[in-house]
Design an enzyme around this catalytic site. Structure first.
Site, PDB file in Angstrom:
ATOM      1  N   HIS A  45       0.795  -1.234   0.000  1.00 23.73           N
ATOM      2  CA  HIS A  45       0.000   0.000   0.000  1.00 23.73           C
ATOM      3  C   HIS A  45       0.819   1.271   0.000  1.00 23.73           C
ATOM      4  CE1 HIS A  45      -4.142  -1.522   0.616  1.00 23.73           C
ATOM      5  NE2 HIS A  45      -3.532  -2.535   1.189  1.00 23.73           N
TER       6      HIS A  45
ATOM      7  N   LYS B 226      -9.886  13.575   3.793  1.00 26.21           N
ATOM      8  CA  LYS B 226      -8.996  12.414   3.836  1.00 26.21           C
ATOM      9  C   LYS B 226      -8.082  12.627   5.021  1.00 26.21           C
ATOM     10  CE  LYS B 226      -7.675  13.482  -0.399  1.00 26.21           C
ATOM     11  NZ  LYS B 226      -7.521  12.291  -1.204  1.00 26.21           N
ATOM     12  N   ARG B 227      -7.264  11.626   5.362  1.00 28.14           N
ATOM     13  CA  ARG B 227      -6.300  11.849   6.434  1.00 28.14           C
ATOM     14  C   ARG B 227      -5.449  13.087   6.114  1.00 28.14           C
ATOM     15  NH1 ARG B 227      -5.989   8.021  10.779  1.00 28.14           N
ATOM     16  NH2 ARG B 227      -4.180   9.253  11.352  1.00 28.14           N
TER      17      ARG B 227
ATOM     18  N   LYS C  91      -0.488  14.469   0.929  1.00 30.92           N
ATOM     19  CA  LYS C  91      -1.817  14.694   0.346  1.00 30.92           C
ATOM     20  C   LYS C  91      -2.048  16.184   0.045  1.00 30.92           C
ATOM     21  CE  LYS C  91      -3.947  10.623   2.542  1.00 30.92           C
ATOM     22  NZ  LYS C  91      -4.706   9.879   1.519  1.00 30.92           N
TER      23      LYS C  91
ATOM     24  N   THR D  57      -9.024   6.079  -2.678  1.00 26.59           N
ATOM     25  CA  THR D  57     -10.366   5.562  -2.955  1.00 26.59           C
ATOM     26  C   THR D  57     -11.374   6.687  -2.751  1.00 26.59           C
ATOM     27  OG1 THR D  57     -10.430   4.721  -0.686  1.00 26.59           O
ATOM     28  CG2 THR D  57      -9.973   3.126  -2.446  1.00 26.59           C
TER      29      THR D  57
ATOM     30  N   LYS E 156     -14.992   7.724  -4.794  1.00 26.20           N
ATOM     31  CA  LYS E 156     -16.301   7.996  -4.188  1.00 26.20           C
ATOM     32  C   LYS E 156     -16.860   9.319  -4.707  1.00 26.20           C
ATOM     33  CE  LYS E 156     -14.458   5.907   0.008  1.00 26.20           C
ATOM     34  NZ  LYS E 156     -13.831   6.262   1.303  1.00 26.20           N
TER      35      LYS E 156
HETATM   36  C1  LIG Z   1     -12.553   6.520   1.593  1.00 32.15           C
HETATM   37  C2  LIG Z   1     -12.117   6.971   2.909  1.00 32.15           C
HETATM   38  C3  LIG Z   1     -10.773   7.288   3.137  1.00 32.15           C
HETATM   39  C4  LIG Z   1      -9.731   7.247   2.046  1.00 32.15           C
HETATM   40  O1  LIG Z   1      -9.692   8.500   1.402  1.00 32.15           O
HETATM   41  P1  LIG Z   1      -8.486   8.907   0.434  1.00 32.15           P
HETATM   42  O2  LIG Z   1      -8.949  10.191  -0.142  1.00 32.15           O
HETATM   43  O3  LIG Z   1      -8.389   7.830  -0.607  1.00 32.15           O
HETATM   44  O4  LIG Z   1      -7.273   9.028   1.266  1.00 32.15           O
HETATM   45  C5  LIG Z   1     -10.408   7.709   4.397  1.00 32.15           C
HETATM   46  N1  LIG Z   1     -11.301   7.815   5.393  1.00 32.15           N
HETATM   47  C6  LIG Z   1     -12.600   7.536   5.217  1.00 32.15           C
HETATM   48  C7  LIG Z   1     -13.539   7.685   6.351  1.00 32.15           C
HETATM   49  C8  LIG Z   1     -13.048   7.096   3.968  1.00 32.15           C
HETATM   50  O5  LIG Z   1     -14.351   6.794   3.806  1.00 32.15           O
END
Ligand SMILES: *Cc1c(COP(=O)(O)O)cnc(C)c1O
Length: 818
Positions: free
Chosen positions: A368, A559-560, A565, A667, A671
């Site tokens: 990952h 996101k985190r 990022k 991911t 979404k």
């Molecule tokens: C999908 C998701 C992530 C991953 O987000 P990225 O933008 O791909 O880092 C992190 N936290 C939650 C709660 C998510 O649903």
């Protein structure tokens, strides 16, 4: 004896008409919870409703298990230290098709299902993308009929709750089990002993063979808790099996009787600490002993369980690779490679060659991250002290691997050193990535770009030794949670337009393409988006007291919080935009709301500073009448799955702006795209494939490529020169440094600003102008709403490929052969 067959005992299948459901809810309320409806609290209704749903799932669960046996199906085991599940009620009820009846049934009892649904706690047993992927995979494995078990830890405290105190992140413990967990079944009979420490003896077993006997100094008991996971349409129900830890002696009576009441609970506390908390760091290894203990604890329990189940059906372990596939989600369970070999050799009497070849044929590993600092390794002395037998096995495997590499004569000494399971540079360490690699027949990356970079960087030398092992499996998301449940308005609109085919085959969303230019469809699509924005605006007003206008563009990065990022890039661009809006009020600015949400690892100084900066910038901008109605910035606290389900459907613009080469897949990007947001992003991770699928005209790509980043880094990157050459960037940075957002405390953000001037590892300066330019192009597009909706509809229509059903089918076919 005359025992009735299970057939005659099985009651007739239950109907799911609302009256029947209402009767069952009342039954559960009375007999399982012990409450009369008159005094039942909302939580009691929630528990009763879940118990009714669980019973129905259980029927299909048992059928699924029987079917797996009867059909001799291969079982897949997904080992993951994280499962970021979120809530389960809506998911499960929708998948087994009782959601509408449940709504009516509860309403007939005076209960609003939406109200009690909000009370269900998020199961937040994960940090971010990696854990959420595991959760999406569990649902998709059940959906595409792969017999699977997820194995992990039943953390008492999931990921911390994030609160803001004067704009700073504060971490509070999370307590998802406070009201019990009606989804799970405790399996007292599925218990295993897990050892730590001690010594290894050898026993002569004749024929010049010896057997190793590990005598652990400490032992704990792992006990299983099972949660059924129903796939779409409910036909297959798989098991998420999470382990909890208990001491062998809950209380040391001698110590207690001698008056040492605290010492008497020592064993108990030590054991229970194993399953107490999830480590809250995303993409950086925790490095502490407790973490290695957690990793071994759940790996060992899972393997013992897998081997026991195998022996119930097969005479020996030669058939293990045909009957079982074990997927390692990152290196966290990599110690399972050594543990399987130990169990096969020391407990079941195989020799090392047999054990080794069975292990390699059974395991596969998903990588990952490429960040060298994020690759797990353990100091040899710690590993040896905690797992002395596994240390011997690691050395034995290493000897075989290095011999093979030398025999091929294609590797230099330097390359041989990089293949070794032991890092000999400085303090000796066990490399878990290398262990996972050599112990697996398949090593996969999570996007096309990431997989290519894996071959060129971290695993270059191992890849040359084993050129047919690395393969790609681009991540996906489950469309049930991330479209059908989180966006009911869009779901209805799509069904109205193209029927229900896409609900079983996400790629059939393509049928929407013909509506992309249809103005009446565009209006309906925009109306759904607006409803979702109103819903988010309401949440923001209630939680934060900030008003945001749903007719503004909602520009969202959730996101985190991590430097790679690049939330910082986004915040600096917001400052620059603010500056331009103030200095040129005569221009027609597009009204924007910048939304941020995400947690920082508690020990990650710069990430926490970025959160503070976002909040400080928000305070200044939101209170400045000069940009009223034009610009707002909000940082929504406590990002988690349930919050994501509200935020994502409300996005017009999705920020996926990581430094190219650093986001393995992402991911969140998928979404947002699926829910009709336009993406502004770099050519990183799965963004590259998103561009291929939605078309380069329908995604806003900017900035350096991964190749360019690597090249600029290798040359002499001079961020100061770039900053000084960019008027907007320089002004924004001076504003931060001069205390515009931190009055009276000009040094507050020095670590961030100075970092940009001195090294700017994440290339914020290098990409700034390209990013700002792309943002103005986004503005221009927004002013042409039909063109905007044309593109966003095409995004929804063409994102079907990113369903985790597709990903799982690829794993099943190409890795698991299940
Ligand atoms: C999908 C998701 C992530 C991953 O987000 P990225 O933008 O791909 O880092 C992190 N936290 C939650 C709660 C998510 O649903």
């Amino acid at each position: 004896m005359n025992i009735p067959s299970s057939e005659t005992l099985t009651p007739a299948p239950r109907t799911s008409d609302p009256e029947q459901l209402a009767t069952e809810i009342l039954e559960r309320l009375k007999y399982r919870i012990g409450k009369d409806p008159k005094v039942a609290k909302p939580h009691d209704w929630l528990t009763a409703a879940i118990l009714v749903a669980r019973d129905r799932v259980t029927d299909n669960w048992m059928d699924s298990t029987k079917r797996t046996y009867a059909e001799g199906r291969k079982r897949v085991y997904y080992l993951s230290l994280e499962f970021l599940i979120g809530r389960l009620m809506r998911d499960t009820m929708t998948n087994i098709g009782i959601m509408d009846s449940m709504r009516i049934a509860l309403a007939s009892l005076g209960v609003d299902i939406d109200v009690i649904a909000e009370l269900e706690p998020d199961a937040a047993l994960g940090n971010g993308g990696l854990g959420r992927l595991a959760a999406c995979f569990m649902e998709s494995m059940a959906t595409v009929d792969v017999p699977a078990y997820g194995y992990g830890i039943r953390y008492v405290h999931g990921l911390f709750r994030q609160q803001m105190s004067d704009g700073w992140q504060v971490e509070l413990p999370e307590n998802w089990l406070a009201h019990g967990n009606p989804w799970e079944f405790e399996r007292r009979e599925s218990s295993y002993e897990i050892g730590f420490g001690g010594s290894v003896d050898t026993v002569d077993v004749g024929d010049e063979a010896i057997r190793y006997v590990w005598k652990p100094a400490e032992r704990v008991i792992a006990t299983a808790y099972d949660t059924p996971v129903a796939g779409w349409r409910g036909q297959r129900v798989n098991t998420l099996r999470l382990w909890t830890a208990a001491p062998i002696d809950p209380i040391l009576l001698d110590a207690f009787n001698a008056g040492d009441h605290i010492g008497a609970l020592r064993e108990s506390n030590k054991a229970e600490s194993l399953a107490r908390v999830l480590y809250p760091a995303d993409a950086t290894p925790a490095g502490q002993e407790l973490r290695l203990r957690q990793e071994f604890f759940f790996s060992s329990a899972s393997l013992q369980d897998i081997l026991r189940r195998h022996l119930q059906q097969f005479p020996d372990f030669t058939s293990l690779p045909d009957a079982v596939a074990i997927q390692l989600n990152d290196t966290h369970p990599a110690v399972a490679v050594a543990e399987l070999i130990r169990l096969l050799m020391d407990v079941h009497g195989l020799d090392i060659e047999q054990a080794w070849s069975i292990a390699r044929a059974t395991f596969s590993y998903t990588n990952h991250t490429l960040l060298p600092e994020a690759l797990e390794s353990w100091p040899v002395p710690l590993f040896e002290r905690l797992l002395p037998r596994h240390m011997q096995i690691v050395y034995a495997i290493n000897a075989m691997i290095l011999m093979e590499a030398r025999r091929q004569k294609t590797h230099t000494d330097q390359q041989i050193r990089s293949i070794s399971l032991i890092d000999e540079g400085g303090e000796r360490r066990v490399r878990m990535g290398n262990l996972a690699f050599v112990g697996s027949h398949s090593i996969n990356g999570v996007s096309a770009l990431h997989t290519e970079l894996m071959k060129e960087t971290v695993f270059a030398d191992l890849h040359r030794l084993y050129p047919d092992r690395i393969n790609n499996k681009t991540n996906g998301i489950t469309p049930r949670r991330w479209l059908m449940q989180c966006n009911p308005g869009l779901l209805s609109l799509i069904r109205e337009a193209i029927g229900d085919k896409f609900m079983d085959d996400t790629e059939a969303l393509k049928d929407l393409e013909t509506f992309a230019t249809d103005s009446s469809f565009q209006e309906k699509f925009a109306a759904v988006k607006r409803q979702n924005k109103v819903r988010l605006a309401k949440l923001v007003r209630e939680r934060m007291g900030v008003r945001i206008d749903p007719s503004s563009m909602f520009d969202i990065q959730t996101k985190r919080i991590h430097e790679y990022k690049r939330q910082l890039l986004n915040i600096i661009e917001a400052i620059s935009l603010y500056d331009q809006m103030r200095s040129r009020p005569e221009l027609d600015w597009v009204p924007r709301v910048k939304v941020f949400s995400g947690k920082a690892a508690p020990s990650y100084h710069n990430a926490k500073l970025i959160i503070k900066l976002a909040n400080d910038v928000a305070r200044v901008i939101n209170n400045d009448p000069a940009v009223r109605g034009l610009l707002k910035v909000v940082f929504v606290p406590n990002y988690n799955v349930s919050l994501a389900e509200v935020i994502i459907p409300a996005a017009d613009l999705s920020e996926q702006i990581s430094t190219a080469g650093m986001e393995a897949s992402g991911t969140g990007n998928m979404k947002f795209g699926l829910n009709g947001a336009l993406t502004i992003g770099t050519l990183d991770g799965a963004n590259v494939e998103m561009r291929d699928h939605v078309g380069a005209d329908n995604i806003m790509i900017f900035g350096m490529t991964a190749e360019e980043v690597a090249k600029v880094r290798a040359d002499t990157y001079n961020p100061r020169a770039i900053i000084e050459g960019s008027k907007e960037l320089q002004q924004a940075l001076s504003a931060i440094a001069s205390g515009v957002f931190s009055p009276g405390d000009t040094g507050r953000f020095a670590d961030l600003v100075d970092g940009l001037y001195s090294h700017d590892w994440f290339m914020v300066a290098a990409d700034f102008d390209a990013y700002a330019k792309a943002q103005r192009e986004v503005d221009a597009l927004w002013t042409d709403q039909p063109a905007w909706y044309n593109k966003t509809i095409l995004n929804t229509a063409r994102m079907g490929w990113f369903s985790s059903d597709r990903t799982i089918r690829q794993y099943a076919r190409e890795i698991w052969r299940a």
